[in-house]
Motif scaffolding. Structure first.
Motif, PDB file in Angstrom:
ATOM      1  N   ARG A 240      10.675   6.579  -3.113  1.00  0.00           N
ATOM      2  CA  ARG A 240      10.704   7.376  -4.338  1.00  0.00           C
ATOM      3  C   ARG A 240      11.712   6.798  -5.335  1.00  0.00           C
ATOM      4  O   ARG A 240      11.420   6.690  -6.537  1.00  0.00           O
ATOM      5  CB  ARG A 240      11.062   8.821  -3.984  1.00  0.00           C
ATOM      6  CG  ARG A 240      10.991   9.775  -5.157  1.00  0.00           C
ATOM      7  CD  ARG A 240      11.225  11.193  -4.716  1.00  0.00           C
ATOM      8  NE  ARG A 240      12.520  11.340  -4.067  1.00  0.00           N
ATOM      9  CZ  ARG A 240      12.766  12.168  -3.057  1.00  0.00           C
ATOM     10  NH1 ARG A 240      11.809  12.905  -2.556  1.00  0.00           N
ATOM     11  NH2 ARG A 240      13.975  12.253  -2.537  1.00  0.00           N
ATOM     12  N   GLU A 241      12.894   6.404  -4.848  1.00  0.00           N
ATOM     13  CA  GLU A 241      13.898   5.816  -5.744  1.00  0.00           C
ATOM     14  C   GLU A 241      13.438   4.464  -6.284  1.00  0.00           C
ATOM     15  O   GLU A 241      13.713   4.135  -7.434  1.00  0.00           O
ATOM     16  CB  GLU A 241      15.231   5.685  -5.012  1.00  0.00           C
ATOM     17  CG  GLU A 241      15.916   7.015  -4.815  1.00  0.00           C
ATOM     18  CD  GLU A 241      17.213   6.903  -4.024  1.00  0.00           C
ATOM     19  OE1 GLU A 241      17.541   5.786  -3.559  1.00  0.00           O
ATOM     20  OE2 GLU A 241      17.881   7.941  -3.882  1.00  0.00           O
ATOM     21  N   TRP A 242      12.734   3.673  -5.456  1.00  0.00           N
ATOM     22  CA  TRP A 242      12.242   2.387  -5.927  1.00  0.00           C
ATOM     23  C   TRP A 242      11.200   2.580  -7.023  1.00  0.00           C
ATOM     24  O   TRP A 242      11.201   1.869  -8.024  1.00  0.00           O
ATOM     25  CB  TRP A 242      11.672   1.554  -4.788  1.00  0.00           C
ATOM     26  CG  TRP A 242      10.877   0.396  -5.293  1.00  0.00           C
ATOM     27  CD1 TRP A 242       9.561   0.175  -5.119  1.00  0.00           C
ATOM     28  CD2 TRP A 242      11.360  -0.677  -6.119  1.00  0.00           C
ATOM     29  NE1 TRP A 242       9.184  -0.973  -5.757  1.00  0.00           N
ATOM     30  CE2 TRP A 242      10.277  -1.528  -6.388  1.00  0.00           C
ATOM     31  CE3 TRP A 242      12.598  -1.001  -6.656  1.00  0.00           C
ATOM     32  CZ2 TRP A 242      10.383  -2.670  -7.158  1.00  0.00           C
ATOM     33  CZ3 TRP A 242      12.697  -2.151  -7.427  1.00  0.00           C
ATOM     34  CH2 TRP A 242      11.602  -2.964  -7.668  1.00  0.00           C
ATOM     35  N   LYS A 243      10.301   3.551  -6.862  1.00  0.00           N
ATOM     36  CA  LYS A 243       9.290   3.823  -7.897  1.00  0.00           C
ATOM     37  C   LYS A 243       9.960   4.252  -9.199  1.00  0.00           C
ATOM     38  O   LYS A 243       9.556   3.844 -10.283  1.00  0.00           O
ATOM     39  CB  LYS A 243       8.321   4.907  -7.434  1.00  0.00           C
ATOM     40  CG  LYS A 243       7.296   4.410  -6.454  1.00  0.00           C
ATOM     41  CD  LYS A 243       6.326   5.505  -6.095  1.00  0.00           C
ATOM     42  CE  LYS A 243       5.302   5.007  -5.108  1.00  0.00           C
ATOM     43  NZ  LYS A 243       4.372   6.053  -4.694  1.00  0.00           N
ATOM     44  N   ARG A 244      10.988   5.067  -9.095  1.00  0.00           N
ATOM     45  CA  ARG A 244      11.717   5.514 -10.277  1.00  0.00           C
ATOM     46  C   ARG A 244      12.392   4.326 -10.971  1.00  0.00           C
ATOM     47  O   ARG A 244      12.339   4.190 -12.190  1.00  0.00           O
ATOM     48  CB  ARG A 244      12.754   6.557  -9.862  1.00  0.00           C
ATOM     49  CG  ARG A 244      13.349   7.322 -11.028  1.00  0.00           C
ATOM     50  CD  ARG A 244      14.296   8.395 -10.544  1.00  0.00           C
ATOM     51  NE  ARG A 244      13.580   9.421  -9.807  1.00  0.00           N
ATOM     52  CZ  ARG A 244      14.082  10.119  -8.798  1.00  0.00           C
ATOM     53  NH1 ARG A 244      15.304   9.881  -8.377  1.00  0.00           N
ATOM     54  NH2 ARG A 244      13.378  11.043  -8.203  1.00  0.00           N
ATOM     55  N   GLU A 245      13.013   3.456 -10.182  1.00  0.00           N
ATOM     56  CA  GLU A 245      13.682   2.271 -10.737  1.00  0.00           C
ATOM     57  C   GLU A 245      12.667   1.305 -11.355  1.00  0.00           C
ATOM     58  O   GLU A 245      12.919   0.733 -12.425  1.00  0.00           O
ATOM     59  CB  GLU A 245      14.474   1.564  -9.624  1.00  0.00           C
ATOM     60  CG  GLU A 245      15.339   0.433 -10.107  1.00  0.00           C
ATOM     61  CD  GLU A 245      16.449   0.883 -11.050  1.00  0.00           C
ATOM     62  OE1 GLU A 245      16.803   0.099 -11.956  1.00  0.00           O
ATOM     63  OE2 GLU A 245      16.947   2.008 -10.889  1.00  0.00           O
ATOM     64  N   ALA A 246      11.519   1.127 -10.698  1.00  0.00           N
ATOM     65  CA  ALA A 246      10.479   0.235 -11.244  1.00  0.00           C
ATOM     66  C   ALA A 246       9.961   0.790 -12.570  1.00  0.00           C
ATOM     67  O   ALA A 246       9.707   0.016 -13.508  1.00  0.00           O
ATOM     68  CB  ALA A 246       9.337   0.105 -10.241  1.00  0.00           C
ATOM     69  N   GLY A 247       9.838   2.106 -12.677  1.00  0.00           N
ATOM     70  CA  GLY A 247       9.419   2.711 -13.940  1.00  0.00           C
ATOM     71  C   GLY A 247      10.419   2.455 -15.043  1.00  0.00           C
ATOM     72  O   GLY A 247      10.039   2.176 -16.191  1.00  0.00           O
ATOM     73  N   ARG A 248      11.710   2.532 -14.717  1.00  0.00           N
ATOM     74  CA  ARG A 248      12.756   2.251 -15.709  1.00  0.00           C
ATOM     75  C   ARG A 248      12.687   0.795 -16.162  1.00  0.00           C
ATOM     76  O   ARG A 248      12.826   0.507 -17.361  1.00  0.00           O
ATOM     77  CB  ARG A 248      14.139   2.522 -15.111  1.00  0.00           C
ATOM     78  CG  ARG A 248      14.502   3.969 -15.062  1.00  0.00           C
ATOM     79  CD  ARG A 248      15.993   4.133 -14.727  1.00  0.00           C
ATOM     80  NE  ARG A 248      16.219   5.477 -14.258  1.00  0.00           N
ATOM     81  CZ  ARG A 248      16.611   5.805 -13.042  1.00  0.00           C
ATOM     82  NH1 ARG A 248      16.833   4.868 -12.136  1.00  0.00           N
ATOM     83  NH2 ARG A 248      16.788   7.057 -12.701  1.00  0.00           N
ATOM     84  N   ILE A 249      12.525  -0.110 -15.229  1.00  0.00           N
ATOM     85  CA  ILE A 249      12.462  -1.547 -15.575  1.00  0.00           C
ATOM     86  C   ILE A 249      11.261  -1.820 -16.470  1.00  0.00           C
ATOM     87  O   ILE A 249      11.375  -2.522 -17.482  1.00  0.00           O
ATOM     88  CB  ILE A 249      12.396  -2.396 -14.285  1.00  0.00           C
ATOM     89  CG1 ILE A 249      13.721  -2.309 -13.524  1.00  0.00           C
ATOM     90  CG2 ILE A 249      12.071  -3.847 -14.594  1.00  0.00           C
ATOM     91  CD1 ILE A 249      13.682  -2.904 -12.150  1.00  0.00           C
ATOM     92  N   MET A 250      10.117  -1.282 -16.119  1.00  0.00           N
ATOM     93  CA  MET A 250       8.896  -1.488 -16.925  1.00  0.00           C
ATOM     94  C   MET A 250       9.061  -0.890 -18.311  1.00  0.00           C
ATOM     95  O   MET A 250       8.621  -1.481 -19.304  1.00  0.00           O
ATOM     96  CB  MET A 250       7.693  -0.859 -16.233  1.00  0.00           C
ATOM     97  CG  MET A 250       7.315  -1.532 -14.935  1.00  0.00           C
ATOM     98  SD  MET A 250       6.847  -3.257 -15.166  1.00  0.00           S
ATOM     99  CE  MET A 250       5.271  -3.050 -15.955  1.00  0.00           C
ATOM    100  N   ARG A 251       9.704   0.254 -18.413  1.00  0.00           N
ATOM    101  CA  ARG A 251       9.890   0.911 -19.714  1.00  0.00           C
ATOM    102  C   ARG A 251      10.857   0.099 -20.584  1.00  0.00           C
ATOM    103  O   ARG A 251      10.645  -0.075 -21.791  1.00  0.00           O
ATOM    104  CB  ARG A 251      10.433   2.331 -19.504  1.00  0.00           C
ATOM    105  CG  ARG A 251      10.482   3.129 -20.783  1.00  0.00           C
ATOM    106  CD  ARG A 251      11.037   4.519 -20.537  1.00  0.00           C
ATOM    107  NE  ARG A 251      12.419   4.414 -20.078  1.00  0.00           N
ATOM    108  CZ  ARG A 251      12.912   5.082 -19.028  1.00  0.00           C
ATOM    109  NH1 ARG A 251      12.162   5.875 -18.335  1.00  0.00           N
ATOM    110  NH2 ARG A 251      14.184   4.937 -18.690  1.00  0.00           N
ATOM    111  N   ASP A 252      11.917  -0.442 -19.975  1.00  0.00           N
ATOM    112  CA  ASP A 252      12.917  -1.207 -20.733  1.00  0.00           C
ATOM    113  C   ASP A 252      12.378  -2.555 -21.211  1.00  0.00           C
ATOM    114  O   ASP A 252      12.701  -3.008 -22.289  1.00  0.00           O
ATOM    115  CB  ASP A 252      14.167  -1.448 -19.893  1.00  0.00           C
ATOM    116  CG  ASP A 252      14.937  -0.145 -19.651  1.00  0.00           C
ATOM    117  OD1 ASP A 252      14.666   0.829 -20.387  1.00  0.00           O
ATOM    118  OD2 ASP A 252      15.764  -0.101 -18.727  1.00  0.00           O
TER     119      ASP A 252
END
Length: 160
Positions: free
Chosen positions: A146-158
């Motif tokens: 769950r934390e990895w998915k959240r972090e991947a979403g942040r990276i993709m958004r940035d």
């Protein structure tokens, strides 16, 4: 020929939700069950009161019962008010009850209520899951994912 059931249930007003259940258990199959309530219980649920956080379901005497669900007494109820934590009968087809009974008896699965809601026709329903308990290492893996998915979403958004 019977009409196929929708993939997700038609939830109009969610009254109570067991949010920890999806973390504590691995959900296998989800069933929609009616619930046998008295008049004051329905009124109390319509006001948004009720909790299924510590409740579970069990197959007893050929029927399924919701145990330890808290529906507080109705504030304007009279002497015919209901008992807050009484076992409540869940309404399922006999074929579904037999499936649930077999899974609980043989495979060591558990019946966990996920939510209580009113459907489009105004009927109180329980979303009941056939689930298997998770071990601690499975819970840690779920948190990590769950934390990895959240972090991947942040990276993709940035990155755009």
């Amino acid at each position: 020929m019977s009409r196929p059931k929708p993939a997700t249930f038609d939830k109009k007003k969610i009254v109570a939700e067991n949010r920890k259940a999806r973390f504590e258990y691995t959900i296998d199959t989800v069933y929609e069950a009616g619930i046998a309530l008295t008049g004051t219980e329905v009124k109390s649920l319509r006001f948004g009161e009720g909790s299924i956080a510590e409740s579970y379901a069990e197959v007893r005497d050929g029927s399924v019962w919701l145990v330890n669900a808290n529906v507080p007494e109705f504030s304007h109820g009279n002497r015919f008010n209901h008992e807050a934590k009484r076992p409540r009968k869940l309404l399922l087809h006999e074929r579904e009850i037999n499936k649930l009974h077999g899974a609980v008896a043989r495979e060591g699965m558990t019946l966990v209520p996920l939510s209580v809601y009113f459907n489009g026709r105004g009927r109180a329903k329980v979303e009941l899951a056939l689930a298997k308990g998770r071990k601690d290492h499975d819970k840690r893996a779920a948190i990590k994912e769950r934390e990895w998915k959240r972090e991947a979403g942040r990276i993709m958004r940035d990155r755009g």
